[in-house]
Design a protein around this motif. Structure first.
Motif, mmCIF file in Angstrom:
data_model
loop_
_atom_site.group_PDB
_atom_site.id
_atom_site.type_symbol
_atom_site.label_atom_id
_atom_site.label_comp_id
_atom_site.label_asym_id
_atom_site.label_seq_id
_atom_site.Cartn_x
_atom_site.Cartn_y
_atom_site.Cartn_z
ATOM 1 N N GLY A 73 0.799 -1.221 0.000
ATOM 2 C CA GLY A 73 0.000 0.000 0.000
ATOM 3 C C GLY A 73 0.833 1.272 0.000
ATOM 4 N N LEU A 74 2.030 1.200 -0.567
ATOM 5 C CA LEU A 74 2.898 2.379 -0.593
ATOM 6 C C LEU A 74 2.371 3.393 -1.605
ATOM 7 C CD1 LEU A 74 6.396 0.635 -0.557
ATOM 8 C CD2 LEU A 74 5.047 1.464 1.390
ATOM 9 N N LYS A 75 2.306 4.644 -1.184
ATOM 10 C CA LYS A 75 1.827 5.713 -2.072
ATOM 11 C C LYS A 75 2.968 6.635 -2.495
ATOM 12 C CE LYS A 75 -2.430 4.400 -1.668
ATOM 13 N NZ LYS A 75 -2.776 3.310 -2.540
ATOM 14 N N ASP A 76 3.788 7.044 -1.558
ATOM 15 C CA ASP A 76 4.907 7.942 -1.827
ATOM 16 C C ASP A 76 6.193 7.236 -1.419
ATOM 17 O OD1 ASP A 76 3.348 10.249 -2.640
ATOM 18 O OD2 ASP A 76 2.762 10.403 -0.533
ATOM 19 N N TYR A 77 7.130 7.141 -2.337
ATOM 20 C CA TYR A 77 8.358 6.414 -2.053
ATOM 21 C C TYR A 77 9.436 6.814 -3.049
ATOM 22 C CZ TYR A 77 6.171 3.648 -5.714
ATOM 23 O OH TYR A 77 5.536 3.268 -6.873
ATOM 24 N N PHE A 78 10.663 6.562 -2.669
ATOM 25 C CA PHE A 78 11.819 6.703 -3.527
ATOM 26 C C PHE A 78 12.311 5.301 -3.864
ATOM 27 C CE2 PHE A 78 11.687 10.411 -0.789
ATOM 28 C CZ PHE A 78 11.805 11.443 -1.694
ATOM 29 N N VAL A 79 12.882 5.148 -5.062
ATOM 30 C CA VAL A 79 13.399 3.844 -5.483
ATOM 31 C C VAL A 79 14.881 3.982 -5.788
ATOM 32 C CG1 VAL A 79 13.258 2.014 -7.221
ATOM 33 C CG2 VAL A 79 11.185 3.157 -6.450
ATOM 34 N N GLY A 80 15.661 3.010 -5.351
ATOM 35 C CA GLY A 80 17.092 2.991 -5.651
ATOM 36 C C GLY A 80 17.548 1.560 -5.818
ATOM 37 N N GLY A 81 18.675 1.390 -6.444
ATOM 38 C CA GLY A 81 19.210 0.053 -6.615
ATOM 39 C C GLY A 81 20.541 0.112 -7.303
ATOM 40 N N HIS A 82 21.049 -1.049 -7.641
ATOM 41 C CA HIS A 82 22.309 -1.120 -8.365
ATOM 42 C C HIS A 82 22.342 -2.400 -9.179
ATOM 43 C CE1 HIS A 82 24.365 -4.326 -6.129
ATOM 44 N NE2 HIS A 82 23.660 -3.899 -5.105
ATOM 45 N N SER A 83 23.215 -2.399 -10.169
ATOM 46 C CA SER A 83 23.373 -3.597 -10.977
ATOM 47 C C SER A 83 24.735 -3.549 -11.638
ATOM 48 C CB SER A 83 22.304 -3.669 -12.049
ATOM 49 O OG SER A 83 22.425 -4.848 -12.796
#
Length: 83
Positions: A73-83
Motif C-alpha cells: 500500500g505504498l503511495k509515496d516512495y523513492f526507489v534505488g538500486g544497483h546492478s
C-alpha cells in the motif's frame, strides 16, 4: 521476497543487483538515517525470491517490484538500486 526496516520517515524501496540479496545493502543501511522506512525487494530468482523465472527480463522484475509496492500500500516512495 522483501525485507522491511521500519521507520517513520520517507519510504525508500531498494532493489539489489543481479544475483544479490538484501544483504548487499548492509553497509548502506548502517549509514542511512534510521528514520527512513526501507523496503528491500529481492528480484525473482534472487535471495529468498525463489524459484527463478523461466524467461526473466526487466519488465518481469519491474512488475514484481510494483506488486510488492501495491501489496504494501505504498503511495509515496523513492526507489534505488544497483546492478
Amino acid at each position: 521476497a522483501y525485507h522491511i526496516r521500519p521507520g517513520g520517515g520517507p519510504t525508500l524501496v531498494l532493489i539489489p543487483g543481479s544475483w544479490g540479496d538484501y544483504q548487499v545493502f548492509d553497509g548502506f543501511m548502517e549509514t542511512l538515517d534510521p528514520s527512513f522506512h526501507v523496503v528491500i525487494v529481492e528480484l525473482r530468482g534472487h535471495g529468498d525470491s525463489q524459484p527463478p523465472a523461466v524467461n526473466p527480463d526487466m519488465a518481469l522484475f519491474a512488475d514484481d517490484v510494483l506488486a510488492v509496492i501495491r501489496a504494501l500500500g505504498l503511495k509515496d516512495y523513492f526507489v534505488g538500486g544497483h546492478s
